[in-house]
Design an enzyme around this catalytic site. Structure first.
Site, short mmCIF file in Angstrom:
data_model
loop_
_atom_site.label_atom_id
_atom_site.label_comp_id
_atom_site.label_asym_id
_atom_site.label_seq_id
_atom_site.Cartn_x
_atom_site.Cartn_y
_atom_site.Cartn_z
N SER A 156 0.96 -1.25 0.12
CA SER A 156 -0.08 0.17 -0.04
C SER A 156 0.60 1.29 -0.09
O SER A 156 0.31 2.41 -0.05
CB SER A 156 -1.00 -0.05 1.24
OG SER A 156 -0.12 0.20 2.49
N LYS A 193 2.90 8.70 4.30
CA LYS A 193 2.27 9.92 3.33
C LYS A 193 3.00 11.15 3.91
O LYS A 193 3.82 11.28 5.04
CB LYS A 193 1.03 10.41 3.42
CG LYS A 193 0.06 9.31 2.48
CD LYS A 193 0.22 9.58 1.03
CE LYS A 193 -0.23 8.07 0.13
NZ LYS A 193 -1.75 7.75 1.00
#
Lengths: 244, 244
Positions: A156, A193
DNA sequence: TGACTTACGAAAAACTTACGAGTATCCTCG
DNA sequence: CGAGGATACTCGTAAGTTTTTCGTAAGTCA
């Protein structure tokens, strides 16, 4: 940019350098000779429009310069004082054209640093941060009190250049500044992120600009687990996709 | 960080420098002029959230300063006075939802390894492997006789999860076995791919199965420069693509 | 038990935002 | 050249939020 705007910007910059924290709007007003907070407000807004700084809404001293003079990493890494600064002639051997690379002797024997390997960052699932009672070596630049290393599972995070089997060194903390790479939990999914906050909205940007960012709203359950310090990958035959 | 927070942090720092041990919360209150322990508590918590210090719960004088993970990392880390240098007990901080990762004793004093940092792997261009006369720390698993570290420039290797600014440790050799990740030159372009040979054809596979592999024919100029041992990335604010 | 650390609850102080309005400067158009 | 317009720049004040602070009671450790 108008001279006044630059003046305000410079003031903020020097204030931060001097005090180590951001000025309040009142301090800006005094420092720049404004009588009214409204004036400061005006400049802050215009600087924000120009992308020179970011504001966290309602946060006190919530100014963030957009291009802070963050010293290049390599410098601190190899900078003076560092045992690695000795810059001896490490004839590295060119790997150019047809030549063979000359083997290099390894240097040094200093203290090595290990971090606890605490858990596994699941892909798309809540983290199960359990203790692995194990430790892993990291370069000293990734080490630090409190830091831990996660082993990444799942794909991911490929958009951040982090793949299945990688190890990420994280410094645990629950807040982040704009531009830092964070490991965060959004609605039960853990992800890595780049963190960016504009006013009230929080955006999580992937490394690759081509990919779409995530915008976190108030409804989302959002927790920052820590900020990324480094990542490592060890190659061996048939790395990756060992099925599952 | 607010001025008061900084004040408290500075106090703790100077207290440690002066006395050689951590202050108690009461001492912090007195030193900073607080009437209530609750105030100290408040600041300690907020500093902890920012990752600036770690607390051992219920331990007396159980404060541990943490160095900001961003710039002056390596330096402060190895400097005298760093709790890390003496291998104290370092708390890992809270990581998971409710769970708390128990403080991990860190190990130390193993051999430290560093490799020569030799050059830059250009993206899509022939390598210009020049000597940087520099060295970089690597985990021992990446070290080995003859190994060198390249600094990666360019985004041509993103499909292998290697990005601009990464460091790759390579073991120089000109042959490879199936499944190994190699750094190779194909028609003047340097690239990192997974090596696979079937009979007479050589295929170079990207990490992501979705991307198309390269098949090397006899006409192609093809050299294996070495095989990848590991890669590392150091994060900091505004990593990647800022200006340039 | 003594010395500390934690955990609320609540009020004061410090800051940030929003809005309205009044100069001054510079540029353009007739 | 003068009138309009657009900008830059400046004040002040009244919310609305967050930080800072205090105090007290309870929990821990040796």
């Amino acid at each position: 940019m108008t001279p006044k705007q630059k003046r305000v910007l410079d003031f903020i910059l020097s204030f931060i350098e001097e005090h180590g924290f951001q000025p309040s709007q009142l301090e800006i007003a005094q420092g720049c000779g404004f009588e009214s907070l409204g004036t400061v407000q005006h400049y802050l807004r215009s600087l924000e429009r120009h992308g020179l700084l970011a504001r966290q809404s309602n946060a006190k001293r919530g100014l963030q310069l957009t291009n802070p003079p963050c010293p290049p990493f390599a410098e601190t890494l190899r900078g003076a004082g560092s045992p690695f600064a000795k810059g001896g002639t490490l004839s590295a051997g060119t790997i150019a054209k047809g030549e063979t690379v000359t083997p290099q002797p390894l240097v040094a024997s200093i203290t090595f640093l290990e971090l606890p390997l605490v858990g596994i960052v699941a892909a798309g699932k809540p983290v199960h941060a359990f203790e692995l009672a194990d430790a892993i070596e990291v370069p000293s630049a990734m080490a630090g009190p409190g830091n831990v290393v996660y082993e990444v599972r799942g794909d991911s995070m490929v958009e951040m250049g982090i793949m299945d089997g990688d190890y990420v060194a994280v410094h645990p903390q629950s807040v982040a500044e704009n531009g830092q790479t964070v490991i965060a939990e959004v609605n039960g999914s853990i992800t890595i992120k780049k963190y960016q906050r504009k006013g009230n909205t929080i955006q999580l940007l992937p490394a690759n600009a081509a990919m779409s960012p995530i915008t976190v709203t108030e409804e989302d359950e959002f927790h920052i687990r820590g900020i990324l310090v480094g990542s490592m990958r060890f190659y061996r035959k048939w790395t990756g996709k060992s099925s599952t």
